[in-house]
Scaffold this motif. Structure first.
Motif, short mmCIF file in Angstrom:
data_model
loop_
_atom_site.label_atom_id
_atom_site.label_comp_id
_atom_site.label_asym_id
_atom_site.label_seq_id
_atom_site.Cartn_x
_atom_site.Cartn_y
_atom_site.Cartn_z
N ARG A 1 0.80 -1.22 0.00
CA ARG A 1 0.00 0.00 0.00
C ARG A 1 0.84 1.28 0.00
NH1 ARG A 1 -4.79 -1.47 4.28
NH2 ARG A 1 -4.53 -3.73 4.14
N LYS A 2 2.05 1.21 0.54
CA LYS A 2 2.90 2.40 0.60
C LYS A 2 4.07 2.32 -0.39
CE LYS A 2 0.64 3.96 4.25
NZ LYS A 2 -0.19 5.16 4.22
N LYS A 3 4.19 1.15 -1.05
CA LYS A 3 5.26 0.94 -2.06
C LYS A 3 6.65 1.18 -1.46
CE LYS A 3 1.90 0.20 -4.83
NZ LYS A 3 1.44 -1.20 -4.91
N LYS A 4 6.86 0.70 -0.22
CA LYS A 4 8.15 0.82 0.46
C LYS A 4 8.90 -0.52 0.39
CE LYS A 4 7.32 4.98 2.23
NZ LYS A 4 8.07 6.17 1.82
N SER A 5 10.24 -0.44 0.34
CA SER A 5 11.04 -1.65 0.49
C SER A 5 11.25 -1.86 1.99
CB SER A 5 12.38 -1.53 -0.23
OG SER A 5 13.06 -0.37 0.20
N VAL A 6 11.12 -3.12 2.44
CA VAL A 6 11.11 -3.40 3.88
C VAL A 6 12.10 -4.50 4.24
CG1 VAL A 6 9.68 -4.11 5.85
CG2 VAL A 6 8.65 -2.75 4.02
N MET A 7 12.84 -4.27 5.34
CA MET A 7 13.69 -5.30 5.93
C MET A 7 13.14 -5.63 7.32
SD MET A 7 17.74 -5.12 7.02
CE MET A 7 18.42 -5.43 5.38
N VAL A 8 13.08 -6.92 7.66
CA VAL A 8 12.63 -7.31 9.00
C VAL A 8 13.78 -7.99 9.72
CG1 VAL A 8 10.21 -7.53 8.32
CG2 VAL A 8 11.68 -9.54 8.21
N VAL A 9 13.83 -7.79 11.05
CA VAL A 9 14.91 -8.38 11.85
C VAL A 9 14.38 -8.71 13.24
CG1 VAL A 9 15.71 -6.05 12.49
CG2 VAL A 9 17.24 -8.00 12.80
N SER A 10 14.84 -9.83 13.80
CA SER A 10 14.41 -10.24 15.13
C SER A 10 15.52 -10.02 16.14
CB SER A 10 14.00 -11.72 15.14
OG SER A 10 13.69 -12.13 16.46
N ALA A 11 15.22 -9.27 17.22
CA ALA A 11 16.16 -9.09 18.32
C ALA A 11 15.72 -9.91 19.53
CB ALA A 11 16.25 -7.61 18.69
N ASP A 12 14.88 -10.93 19.25
CA ASP A 12 14.41 -11.84 20.31
C ASP A 12 15.44 -12.95 20.49
OD1 ASP A 12 13.13 -13.47 22.08
OD2 ASP A 12 11.21 -13.52 21.01
N ILE A 13 16.42 -12.72 21.37
CA ILE A 13 17.53 -13.68 21.54
C ILE A 13 17.17 -14.81 22.50
CG2 ILE A 13 19.32 -11.98 20.99
CD1 ILE A 13 19.75 -11.68 24.05
N TYR A 14 15.95 -14.79 23.04
CA TYR A 14 15.54 -15.82 24.00
C TYR A 14 14.75 -16.95 23.33
CZ TYR A 14 16.77 -11.85 26.89
OH TYR A 14 17.44 -10.79 27.44
N ARG A 15 14.25 -16.69 22.15
CA ARG A 15 13.45 -17.73 21.46
C ARG A 15 13.97 -17.94 20.05
NH1 ARG A 15 7.94 -17.76 20.46
NH2 ARG A 15 8.02 -15.57 19.88
#
Length: 462
Positions: free
Chosen positions: A127-141
């Motif tokens: 909907r916004k025509k953005k490029s997206v990167m996802v990252v997890s900082a959940d070091i416990y799971r």
């Protein structure tokens, strides 16, 4: 969402009698009913008190116009007050910074943070025509990191790898560096959750916020926890600089107390609603539209926006031309319509947004639910291409074969053929009147006076 609240309010709001004015006397009993309805919906007590007082202040002394009933005028007052409590207008994400814009997700374990990260990535890309990167900082799971990697692949977002032996701040800073090199517009940072609010959790997430300075910090909360959702959001807001809230699992919440409590208690806007498990099941939160839904007036604007976004325009145009030319509406067309309806959240998702439905929506779903739609689809898929195009060739022996192939009974096949015949007749009428596009446009004019409060449902009987 809001089924219980809608049922209670829709009955009580229309009982008001009186002539020219709303007074303390003629709204007293109704206000008592509204208060009970809100408390049963698990709305926080301070919110209920403020809401009732706001309604009384707005209502008393209001003139009743000749074209409206006192009940309709009061419904409008309640609707305005609902909008005020939930935030007056939709507040979109603020992404006006030098890329990458960082969005940090916070919340308790089990609220649906990781899934919401994927939903938000999809929303921003489509909907916004953005490029997206996802990252997890959940070091416990470790499972959370793997889950996010899978979801990122599903929605086509860039995944930045991380591991449990890394420091959350180092993970976030590494992701931002990688995003700059790849010219990524938005980085969504998934953080660790806990089963309850504790000092260690708040300390870690506070350190993360200080290090990455996100433009948006969204609190993800399970709406089914009711007023507890608002209290948890307040605890996070006291420790963090939240910019907004995402309410998840709203499709399973019949009460809706969280939506009414969160804004008032935290002072932070609800920005999105999670309305299902799939990655497309994320809606922008519009207080005015949600208020309409609570009062049983539907949400036609959201329905039209969803139709424009999700319906296959080429297929719709092709079908419209076909009907206009006088060609018959065959079973392949019927199957396409069923699939398009599923893409819009199924029958429940559609009926919830139609004005004036109220309890009729629940009755209709008992007769025709998403399970029965799946059964219809299975029956059509068990037919040969010739049978789908020319349903009249389906005799008894063919019906037996189709029923066996789809795991249904012959009467189910007969029922489908009857429904198809009825729909085919309707399509012919629509073709003569200017096509199906007119049907969607006409929906905007279906709202009764005063936004739909009072009066009969616009569709009459089902």
């Amino acid at each position: 969402m809001f089924e219980n609240l809608t049922d209670r309010l829709s009955g009580s709001l229309r009982k008001i009698s009186g002539q020219a004015k709303l007074t303390d006397d003629n709204i007293k009993d109704t206000l008592r009913e509204v208060r009970k309805a809100l408390l049963e919906a698990d709305v926080a007590l301070p919110v209920v008190k403020d809401f009732i007082e706001g309604v009384r202040r707005r209502a008393v002394g209001t003139e009743v116009k000749r074209s409206l009933t006192p009940g309709q005028v009061f419904v409008k007052v309640v609707q305005d007050e609902l909008v005020r409590v939930m935030g007056s207008a939709n507040e979109d994400l603020n992404l006006s910074v030098q890329p990458p814009a960082v969005i940090m997700m916070a919340g308790l374990q089990g609220a649906g943070k990781t899934t919401t990260v994927a939903k938000l990535a999809r929303h921003l890309q489509e909907r916004k025509k953005k490029s997206v990167m996802v990252v997890s900082a959940d070091i416990y799971r470790p499972a959370a990191i793997r889950q996010l990697e899978t979801l990122a692949s599903d929605v086509g977002a860039t995944f930045f790898p991380s591991s449990t032996d890394q420091d959350p701040v180092a993970i976030a800073e590494g992701a931002m560096d990688a995003a700059r090199k790849k010219h990524i517009d938005v980085v969504i940072l998934d953080t660790a959750g806990r089963l309850h609010v504790d000092e260690q959790m708040m300390g870690e997430i506070g350190r993360l916020q200080q290090a990455v300075k996100p433009i948006e910090t969204l609190f993800v909360v399970d709406s089914m926890t009711g007023q507890d959702a608002a209290n948890t959001a307040k605890a996070f807001n006291d420790a963090l600089q939240l910019t907004g809230v995402v309410l998840t699992k709203t499709d399973g919440d019949a009460r809706g107390g969280a939506a009414l409590s969160v804004r008032h208690i935290t002072g932070k806007p609800i920005k999105f609603l999670g309305v299902g498990e799939k990655t497309e099941a994320l809606e922008s939160f519009h207080p005015d539209r949600v208020a309409s839904r609570i009062l049983g007036m539907g949400d036609v604007l959201s329905l039209i926006e969803e139709a424009e976004r999700k319906l296959d325009k080429k297929k719709a145009d092709k079908l419209t031309k076909k009907i206009k030319k006088g060609k018959s509406f065959d079973l392949e067309d019927f199957r396409d319509q069923l699939q398009q309806m599923k893409s819009m959240g199924g029958i429940g998702g559609l009926l919830d947004k139609l004005p004036g439905m109220g309890q009729m929506a629940q009755m209709a779903q008992q007769q025709v639910n998403d399970k029965s739609v799946g059964q219809l689809e299975a029956i059509i898929c068990s037919m040969t291409p010739k049978e789908r195009r020319y349903p009249d060739v389906i005799n008894n022996s063919r019906k037996r074969r189709i029923a066996a192939g789809s795991g249904t009974q012959i009467q189910d096949v007969n029922r489908l053929l009857k429904q198809h015949k009825q729909m085919s007749k309707m399509m012919k009428k629509l073709g003569k009147k200017g096509g199906m596009a007119n049907m969607m446009r006409g929906m905007q004019g279906m709202m009764p006076p005063g936004g739909g409060g009072g009066g009969k449902p616009p569709f009459g009987r089902m």
